[in-house]
Design a protein around this motif. Sequence first.
Motif, PDB file in Angstrom:
ATOM      1  N   LEU A   1       1.906 -17.057   0.663  1.00  0.00           N
ATOM      2  CA  LEU A   1       1.409 -17.477  -0.646  1.00  0.00           C
ATOM      3  C   LEU A   1       0.135 -16.734  -1.032  1.00  0.00           C
ATOM      4  O   LEU A   1       0.011 -16.218  -2.154  1.00  0.00           O
ATOM      5  N   THR A   2      -0.831 -16.665  -0.118  1.00  0.00           N
ATOM      6  CA  THR A   2      -2.084 -15.970  -0.437  1.00  0.00           C
ATOM      7  C   THR A   2      -1.846 -14.475  -0.651  1.00  0.00           C
ATOM      8  O   THR A   2      -2.506 -13.852  -1.486  1.00  0.00           O
ATOM      9  N   LEU A   3      -0.882 -13.907   0.067  1.00  0.00           N
ATOM     10  CA  LEU A   3      -0.591 -12.491  -0.123  1.00  0.00           C
ATOM     11  C   LEU A   3       0.066 -12.223  -1.474  1.00  0.00           C
ATOM     12  O   LEU A   3      -0.250 -11.228  -2.144  1.00  0.00           O
ATOM     13  N   VAL A   4       0.983 -13.095  -1.888  1.00  0.00           N
ATOM     14  CA  VAL A   4       1.614 -12.932  -3.194  1.00  0.00           C
ATOM     15  C   VAL A   4       0.564 -13.015  -4.298  1.00  0.00           C
ATOM     16  O   VAL A   4       0.554 -12.208  -5.237  1.00  0.00           O
ATOM     17  N   VAL A   5      -0.347 -13.976  -4.198  1.00  0.00           N
ATOM     18  CA  VAL A   5      -1.414 -14.119  -5.196  1.00  0.00           C
ATOM     19  C   VAL A   5      -2.304 -12.881  -5.192  1.00  0.00           C
ATOM     20  O   VAL A   5      -2.691 -12.362  -6.249  1.00  0.00           O
ATOM     21  N   MET A   6      -2.650 -12.387  -4.008  1.00  0.00           N
ATOM     22  CA  MET A   6      -3.480 -11.192  -3.916  1.00  0.00           C
ATOM     23  C   MET A   6      -2.784  -9.984  -4.556  1.00  0.00           C
ATOM     24  O   MET A   6      -3.399  -9.226  -5.319  1.00  0.00           O
ATOM     25  N   CYS A   7      -1.503  -9.794  -4.230  1.00  0.00           N
ATOM     26  CA  CYS A   7      -0.764  -8.659  -4.804  1.00  0.00           C
ATOM     27  C   CYS A   7      -0.682  -8.753  -6.325  1.00  0.00           C
ATOM     28  O   CYS A   7      -0.659  -7.732  -7.023  1.00  0.00           O
ATOM     29  N   TRP A   8      -0.627  -9.960  -6.837  1.00  0.00           N
ATOM     30  CA  TRP A   8      -0.505 -10.194  -8.277  1.00  0.00           C
ATOM     31  C   TRP A   8      -1.836  -9.984  -8.992  1.00  0.00           C
ATOM     32  O   TRP A   8      -1.895  -9.362 -10.054  1.00  0.00           O
ATOM     33  N   ARG A   9      -2.932 -10.468  -8.408  1.00  0.00           N
ATOM     34  CA  ARG A   9      -4.200 -10.521  -9.122  1.00  0.00           C
ATOM     35  C   ARG A   9      -5.207  -9.438  -8.730  1.00  0.00           C
ATOM     36  O   ARG A   9      -6.181  -9.233  -9.446  1.00  0.00           O
ATOM     37  N   VAL A  10      -5.010  -8.779  -7.582  1.00  0.00           N
ATOM     38  CA  VAL A  10      -5.984  -7.768  -7.146  1.00  0.00           C
ATOM     39  C   VAL A  10      -5.342  -6.388  -7.257  1.00  0.00           C
ATOM     40  O   VAL A  10      -4.422  -6.064  -6.505  1.00  0.00           O
ATOM     41  N   PRO A  11      -5.786  -5.559  -8.178  1.00  0.00           N
ATOM     42  CA  PRO A  11      -5.194  -4.223  -8.342  1.00  0.00           C
ATOM     43  C   PRO A  11      -5.451  -3.368  -7.105  1.00  0.00           C
ATOM     44  O   PRO A  11      -6.512  -3.455  -6.481  1.00  0.00           O
ATOM     45  N   GLU A  12      -4.479  -2.555  -6.772  1.00  0.00           N
ATOM     46  CA  GLU A  12      -4.621  -1.674  -5.617  1.00  0.00           C
ATOM     47  C   GLU A  12      -5.185  -0.337  -6.070  1.00  0.00           C
ATOM     48  O   GLU A  12      -4.632   0.309  -6.965  1.00  0.00           O
ATOM     49  N   PRO A  13      -6.293   0.095  -5.470  1.00  0.00           N
ATOM     50  CA  PRO A  13      -6.877   1.378  -5.863  1.00  0.00           C
ATOM     51  C   PRO A  13      -5.936   2.526  -5.547  1.00  0.00           C
ATOM     52  O   PRO A  13      -5.163   2.482  -4.587  1.00  0.00           O
ATOM     53  N   ARG A  14      -6.008   3.548  -6.351  1.00  0.00           N
ATOM     54  CA  ARG A  14      -5.218   4.753  -6.129  1.00  0.00           C
ATOM     55  C   ARG A  14      -6.145   5.887  -5.730  1.00  0.00           C
ATOM     56  O   ARG A  14      -7.214   6.059  -6.307  1.00  0.00           O
ATOM     57  N   VAL A  15      -5.707   6.657  -4.742  1.00  0.00           N
ATOM     58  CA  VAL A  15      -6.483   7.815  -4.289  1.00  0.00           C
ATOM     59  C   VAL A  15      -5.817   9.066  -4.831  1.00  0.00           C
ATOM     60  O   VAL A  15      -4.625   9.278  -4.631  1.00  0.00           O
ATOM     61  N   HIS A  16      -6.586   9.887  -5.537  1.00  0.00           N
ATOM     62  CA  HIS A  16      -6.021  11.049  -6.220  1.00  0.00           C
ATOM     63  C   HIS A  16      -6.178  12.313  -5.379  1.00  0.00           C
ATOM     64  O   HIS A  16      -7.200  12.527  -4.720  1.00  0.00           O
ATOM     65  N   GLY A  17      -5.137  13.139  -5.434  1.00  0.00           N
ATOM     66  CA  GLY A  17      -5.257  14.481  -4.886  1.00  0.00           C
ATOM     67  C   GLY A  17      -5.299  14.585  -3.384  1.00  0.00           C
ATOM     68  O   GLY A  17      -5.754  15.583  -2.852  1.00  0.00           O
ATOM     69  N   GLN A  18      -4.850  13.570  -2.615  1.00  0.00           N
ATOM     70  CA  GLN A  18      -4.927  13.676  -1.167  1.00  0.00           C
ATOM     71  C   GLN A  18      -3.708  14.408  -0.616  1.00  0.00           C
ATOM     72  O   GLN A  18      -2.641  14.422  -1.206  1.00  0.00           O
ATOM     73  N   HIS A  19      -3.899  15.000   0.566  1.00  0.00           N
ATOM     74  CA  HIS A  19      -2.806  15.659   1.260  1.00  0.00           C
ATOM     75  C   HIS A  19      -1.881  14.605   1.862  1.00  0.00           C
ATOM     76  O   HIS A  19      -2.271  13.495   2.163  1.00  0.00           O
ATOM     77  N   ARG A  20      -0.647  14.991   2.086  1.00  0.00           N
ATOM     78  CA  ARG A  20       0.331  14.080   2.663  1.00  0.00           C
ATOM     79  C   ARG A  20      -0.033  13.768   4.115  1.00  0.00           C
ATOM     80  O   ARG A  20      -0.329  14.653   4.903  1.00  0.00           O
ATOM     81  N   ILE A  21       0.015  12.483   4.458  1.00  0.00           N
ATOM     82  CA  ILE A  21      -0.321  12.053   5.807  1.00  0.00           C
ATOM     83  C   ILE A  21       0.887  12.253   6.720  1.00  0.00           C
ATOM     84  O   ILE A  21       2.007  11.884   6.379  1.00  0.00           O
ATOM     85  N   ARG A  22       0.638  12.823   7.897  1.00  0.00           N
ATOM     86  CA  ARG A  22       1.691  13.077   8.869  1.00  0.00           C
ATOM     87  C   ARG A  22       1.340  12.411  10.202  1.00  0.00           C
ATOM     88  O   ARG A  22       0.167  12.118  10.451  1.00  0.00           O
ATOM     89  N   PRO A  23       2.328  12.210  11.090  1.00  0.00           N
ATOM     90  CA  PRO A  23       2.032  11.591  12.394  1.00  0.00           C
ATOM     91  C   PRO A  23       0.949  12.320  13.170  1.00  0.00           C
ATOM     92  O   PRO A  23       0.170  11.691  13.900  1.00  0.00           O
ATOM     93  N   GLY A  24       0.873  13.642  13.023  1.00  0.00           N
ATOM     94  CA  GLY A  24      -0.156  14.403  13.732  1.00  0.00           C
ATOM     95  C   GLY A  24      -1.570  14.028  13.340  1.00  0.00           C
ATOM     96  O   GLY A  24      -2.526  14.323  14.080  1.00  0.00           O
ATOM     97  N   ASP A  25      -1.722  13.368  12.193  1.00  0.00           N
ATOM     98  CA  ASP A  25      -3.059  12.951  11.756  1.00  0.00           C
ATOM     99  C   ASP A  25      -3.670  11.923  12.692  1.00  0.00           C
ATOM    100  O   ASP A  25      -4.893  11.743  12.700  1.00  0.00           O
TER     101      ASP A  25
END
Length: 440
Positions: free
Chosen positions: A185-209
């Motif tokens: 329940l708290t997660l559904v409310v969080m997903c609904w009401r708290v916007p998720e920040p977006r990170v621009h221009g990053q390289h693709r993450i790989r397992p080697g990271d």
Amino acid sequence: MPQSLPARTLILFGLVNLPLSMLMSPAAAILPNFYIEHTAVTLGMMATVTLVSRLFDGITDPVIGVLSDRLGSRKPLMLIGALVCALSVWQLFRPAPEAGLGYLLRWYLLLVLGWTLVEIPHSAMAAELSRDYQQRNRISMWRQILGFAGGVLFMASPMLLGQGRAFTPQVMAALAAFVALALPLTLVVMCWRVPEPRVHGQHRIRPGDMLQVFRTLPWLRHFLLTQVLFGLATGAVSALFVIYASQYLGLGDSIARIALPFSLAMALSMPLWLQLLRRVEKHRLWAVSAPGVMAVLLVIINIEPGPGALMPMTLAMILFGSMLGLASLVLPSMLGDLVDADLAHNGRDRAGILFAFQALVIKLNQGVGGAIGLSIPAWFGFSAEGALTDSAVTGLKLAFAGWPCLLLVPVMVLAWRYPLDRKTHAQLGATMAAQQTPES
């Protein structure tokens, strides 16, 4: 000056940590005795489950960290994790009397997996809600305070449900129902009401990271080494607290009267630390707290046993709790600053990977620090079944204060010399802003 995040947003985000916090440390303290008393599980089986779960963590934590970074959104993993936690806690906290090793291992590992699926993306998202040096402290404060509230609620549940101090099957079933409902329940409310920040221009993450990050972000090694030493010290104290207070000080009937103020001090000290952090660097305040912890431990080992020990022991543990409250506040915030450093220097947002390593360090510290702390008194002949000898008392005091103080000396030096301060972070912010500015 970045816009301050509304307290309502921080509460809705941090509220997830209230039921989530009831699944690991409190459960780890209660489940062994509960299963031994109410099921066919033995102490040896519990030790096996603990060992297997730590090995399981070593595989799943980094993998989930990579997945969290690769997906582009952290919320799907959290929602899946909440459902896994709901199913596993319902089974784990409500075992049949004939439940054995297979039942416990299956549901405990599933619970650990679900918890990790929520914890690592949630910690990473906390680091991304604001790139501001000071705002990150506020995010960490609300998340940790609500987590402590969950721990206190867990420990107080027998009294709240009219069961005295015992974690009966009825109490555990009620806790299972609460967590199974509250976490999704708290997660559904969080997903609904708290916007998720977006990170621009990053390289693709790989397992080697997972390994590359140690080479490309040297400050991470400095941070993790300091946290490992601090965690080993506090892990030893946590493992020996009940033994020292009951076996040496004679306060076995008053453990709850000491533990509750200690837990409250961890939470209530955070707003005070937050005000101080407006003027003092995070790492410098953490460094100064190390001798404070050492002083408290040295006071405790000079308390004389007997009924008169209750008040000074309670006051000392309140001070110790406030120091742990500071660490709980600044460590996630400092790691969030490292997320910014990685983004500025390497063009990668590897928050999931970084917080996966921190989660793994915390789990290993609890086990290794506790094991070392418990082994030192044993070397001096301590046994809970016999009378305390002078040698056993010496071993208890060395384990409870001497060994932790030895570890805290390098913590103080390393934390003081930590290079990522407010000024350096501001320079990182300027670099990130330039990277995200479109070319004309």
